[in-house]
Design a protein around this motif. Structure first.
Motif, PDB file in Angstrom:
ATOM      1  N   GLY A  67      55.652   4.657  22.698  1.00  0.00           N
ATOM      2  CA  GLY A  67      55.506   5.593  21.597  1.00  0.00           C
ATOM      3  C   GLY A  67      54.060   5.865  21.223  1.00  0.00           C
ATOM      4  O   GLY A  67      53.135   5.457  21.925  1.00  0.00           O
ATOM      5  N   VAL A  82      55.842  13.288  22.767  1.00  0.00           N
ATOM      6  CA  VAL A  82      56.891  12.303  22.470  1.00  0.00           C
ATOM      7  C   VAL A  82      58.049  12.967  21.728  1.00  0.00           C
ATOM      8  O   VAL A  82      59.218  12.743  22.039  1.00  0.00           O
ATOM      9  N   TYR A 133      60.049  15.179  24.133  1.00  0.00           N
ATOM     10  CA  TYR A 133      60.320  14.522  25.412  1.00  0.00           C
ATOM     11  C   TYR A 133      61.752  14.815  25.884  1.00  0.00           C
ATOM     12  O   TYR A 133      62.712  14.736  25.101  1.00  0.00           O
ATOM     13  N   TRP A 189      59.745   7.037  18.685  1.00  0.00           N
ATOM     14  CA  TRP A 189      60.812   7.677  19.444  1.00  0.00           C
ATOM     15  C   TRP A 189      62.042   7.992  18.585  1.00  0.00           C
ATOM     16  O   TRP A 189      62.873   8.815  18.983  1.00  0.00           O
TER      17      TRP A 189
END
Length: 249
Positions: free
Chosen positions: A152, A128, A131, A159
């Motif tokens: 998330g 995450v 990303y 995020w």
């Protein structure tokens, strides 16, 4: 000796029928494991990047075990039809080996389930954070969020600390309704809270593991201990064949 032979043969036919039926079920189990291993390898490989940073050998183990069971299941049917004691003993030895392998695998998975959860937490959090919406791990994150309806690690706020958020906001895979999610909404955390899934993916995955661990362990141990039935049947049939041959002398 004739009356004793007449008593032995019906029992031998009964055991032979049971062993043939067991070998067929055993063969079907191998086909299922082989199919699961191949499905895992070709369909779930992207998601495995979120569980471990290194490639997993689990699909190969499943496929290999399934292939071995398929072969031994066929051998068991052949050995039962032929009625050769040495074949039946070899079949029993193979069943004992598979029994030990499955038992060890089941116990290891149950004992180390917490380590699996911790590894998933660290790997998924890293995915995450880093990303970018393009690499394999990022696409796997999108797939998990869409399929599980989550966002998330713990929730959408995961995020906010990612490298993706300052430039593009929260990924659209978090959106409850894609058509209702505008780019401006995803870049503004206060507006995104009403547009994205509220539950985090880590909680969903780990709760699924906890809820189904008992079922998975039960099925694994049940399949493993079923090998004992096959071993007993194979050994029993082998002794009956030997006894019947001895009586005919």
């Amino acid at each position: 000796m004739a009356p004793r032979r007449m008593e032995t043969k019906p029992v031998m036919m009964c055991v032979k029928t049971l062993l043939m039926f067991y070998s067929f079920i055993f063969w079907v189990t191998g086909v299922v494991l082989l199919s699961v291993g191949l499905w895992w390898k070709f369909m779930l490989s992207p998601y495995m990047l979120l569980i471990s940073s290194a490639p997993s050998n689990a699909p190969y183990v499943l496929a290999g075990t399934g292939s071995a069971i398929v072969l031994f299941g066929l051998f068991g049917c052949f050995a039962t039809c032929r009625g050769r004691p040495w074949m039946l003993k070899l079949y029993a030895a193979a069943l004992s080996l598979i029994f030990m392998t499955e038992l060890i695998a089941g116990i290891s998975g149950f004992i180390f389930r917490h380590e699996i959860k911790e590894t998933f937490l660290s790997t998924y959090s890293e995915a995450v954070t880093n990303y970018d919406g393009r690499d394999d791990r990022s696409l796997a994150v999108d797939g998990v969020q869409r399929r599980l309806h989550c966002c998330g690690v713990y929730n959408y706020t995961s995020w906010l600390s990612s490298v993706y958020f300052p430039t593009a906001g929260i990924p659209s895979s978090c959106c409850v309704t894609l058509s209702d999610c505008k780019d401006a909404d995803l870049r503004d955390a206060s507006r995104a809270v009403n547009k994205v899934y509220s539950q985090g993916c880590y909680e969903l995955v780990t709760s699924f593991i906890e809820r189904n661990m008992g079922i998975i362990a039960g099925v694994t141990f049940g399949i493993a201990f079923s090998q004992l039935i096959g071993m007993l049947l194979a050994c029993c049939l082998s002794r009956l064949i030997i006894a019947n041959a001895y009586e005919m002398v």
